[in-house]
Design a protein around this motif. Structure first.
Motif, PDB file in Angstrom:
ATOM      1  N   THR A 175       0.777  -1.093  -0.020  1.00  0.00           N
ATOM      2  CA  THR A 175      -0.047  -0.096   0.018  1.00  0.00           C
ATOM      3  C   THR A 175       0.782   1.058   0.027  1.00  0.00           C
ATOM      4  O   THR A 175       0.528   2.189  -0.737  1.00  0.00           O
ATOM      5  N   THR A 191       2.193   1.731  -3.515  1.00  0.00           N
ATOM      6  CA  THR A 191       1.056   2.307  -4.346  1.00  0.00           C
ATOM      7  C   THR A 191       0.882   3.665  -3.981  1.00  0.00           C
ATOM      8  O   THR A 191       0.779   4.817  -5.234  1.00  0.00           O
ATOM      9  N   ASN A 226      -6.660   5.147  -6.100  1.00  0.00           N
ATOM     10  CA  ASN A 226      -5.609   4.750  -5.371  1.00  0.00           C
ATOM     11  C   ASN A 226      -4.599   5.958  -5.298  1.00  0.00           C
ATOM     12  O   ASN A 226      -4.143   6.293  -4.105  1.00  0.00           O
TER      13      ASN A 226
END
Length: 396
Positions: free
Chosen positions: A81, A84, A132
């Motif tokens: 995460t 990203t 995202n």
């Protein structure tokens, strides 16, 4: 002018990482050059958390105590995460540089700035990537104590929907073909199970398949990334038996994508050359991994090397191509294991629990694969009931 570009994988083991020529931010002391996974923490806004309450009164907290909030909070984000989000943060600042947005207007970010950011990305990135990246900017705000007031904003939510509609065809992923037992057996025939790497890869493949686990739960992201508190080890394996004496092999994953407290996955011995028990036994015999080291570590020269996700998938792709098949994506292992149990007539709810599937994702696979649906599409109405109770929306 801002040129959208999909960042490459920045999984480096050292601090500095090169930028792509088409996605390089302007030099700034606020943004040291570092791997994507470190940007959320190391890149700082002009204003950050202070030891003051809502009325502006200073609390008796030291700067070190205030910074400890950020140091603790960063552990809420998994490595993948952070990577990203770090990629999204890079795109955000390159965008801001291209528009000459002052530093103090980047955080806290206004609605018009984020709306413009989404608009620039829409049509160049997939809708999921756009979401995202904006969530990466949001996480950056939260981590550094900068107010973020755009949650549930109608304009932002509408732009997210538009970004999904404008997703370019090049960003749309093809349907993920599932692994099957026959493919696993064929891959086995193209591996040398006396070779340390091949033994580890095949054991990892069969274990991931029959536990319906994510590939990242049995591999590590980088060679230097193994952490015994995060990654599975031989000491995390145990045997359990039910009342009938049936044996199960249990794997305690210390931390997963959805649970910081860890989760258990398991398999039972299978018949034939895809048996995960035989594959695991062979791996342990060939590689002798340390009890407190990476479970699928393999012998490399004079040391043990943890099996990385990249190495694992690359080896599978080579073996699959050698069989004349098209390489299957890593997520196809979990999907394939799920479908295998469904085709054995294991009840839907049991497979869902075993694979730790969220409802929406599980239902998507049920609706997509004709092999699973076929028995429930026949003329006998009694076969329909179990399927319909899982796939039809509840009455409101």
């Amino acid at each position: 002018m801002f040129t959208p570009f999909t960042p490459y994988n920045t999984g480096f083991s050292h601090l500095e990482a090169a930028y792509s020529p088409s996605l390089t931010p302007l030099p700034s002391s606020l943004r040291p050059q570092c791997p994507a996974r470190e940007r959320l923490y190391l890149w700082t806004p002009t204003t950050s958390r202070s030891p003051k309450d809502a009325q502006g009164n200073r609390l008796p907290l030291s700067q070190a105590e205030v910074e400890k909030i950020r140091d603790t909070m960063v552990h809420a984000f998994a490595d993948s995460t952070r990577e990203t989000y770090g990629s999204g943060l890079l795109v955000f600042h390159v965008f801001c540089d291209s528009k000459s947005i002052p530093e103090d207007q980047r955080a806290p970010a206004s609605r018009i700035l984020i709306s413009s950011f989404i608009t620039e990305m829409a049509g160049h990135y997939s809708g999921k990537t756009v979401s995202n990246y904006v969530h990466g900017v949001r996480a950056w705000h939260i981590l550094h104590g900068v107010p973020w007031s755009l949650g549930g904003d109608i304009e932002i939510d509408t732009l997210f929907k538009a970004a999904i509609s404008l997703t370019p065809s090049s960003s749309k992923k093809p349907k993920r073909d599932p692994y099957t037992i026959s493919l696993i057996i064929t891959i086995r025939e193209n591996l040398n199970l006396s070779s340390p790497l091949d033994a580890a890869v095949f054991a990892c493949l069969t274990t991931t398949f029959f536990t319906c686990a994510r590939v990242g739960e049995f591999t590590v992201p980088r060679l230097d990334a193994f952490n015994p508190t995060l990654h599975i080890k031989p000491s995390d394996i145990s045997k359990t038996h039910d009342r009938q004496g049936l044996e199960m092999t249990n794997f305690r994953i210390p931390r997963t994508k959805t649970s910081v407290e860890g989760e258990d996955v398991f398999w039972a011995r299978q018949l034939g050359p895809a048996d995960p028990q035989e594959a695991l036994s062979n791996h342990i015999r060939v590689n002798e991994p340390s009890q407190d080291g990476a479970l699928f570590a393999y012998r490399h020269k004079n040391s043990l090397r943890p099996l990385t996700k990249t190495c694992f998938l690359k080896k599978l792709a080579i073996a699959t191509k050698a069989t004349g098949h098209r390489p299957v994506q890593g997520h196809g292992i979990r999907v394939g294991g799920t479908l295998e149990y469904l085709l054995r007539n294991v009840p839907f709810d049991v497979v869902k629990v075993k694979g730790r599937w969220a409802s929406d994702a599980f239902l998507a696979y049920l609706r997509r694969h004709a092999q699973v649906l076929a028995p429930y599409m026949q003329a006998s109405p009694e076969l329909h009931e179990e399927f319909l109770c899982y796939t039809l929306p509840p009455v409101r």
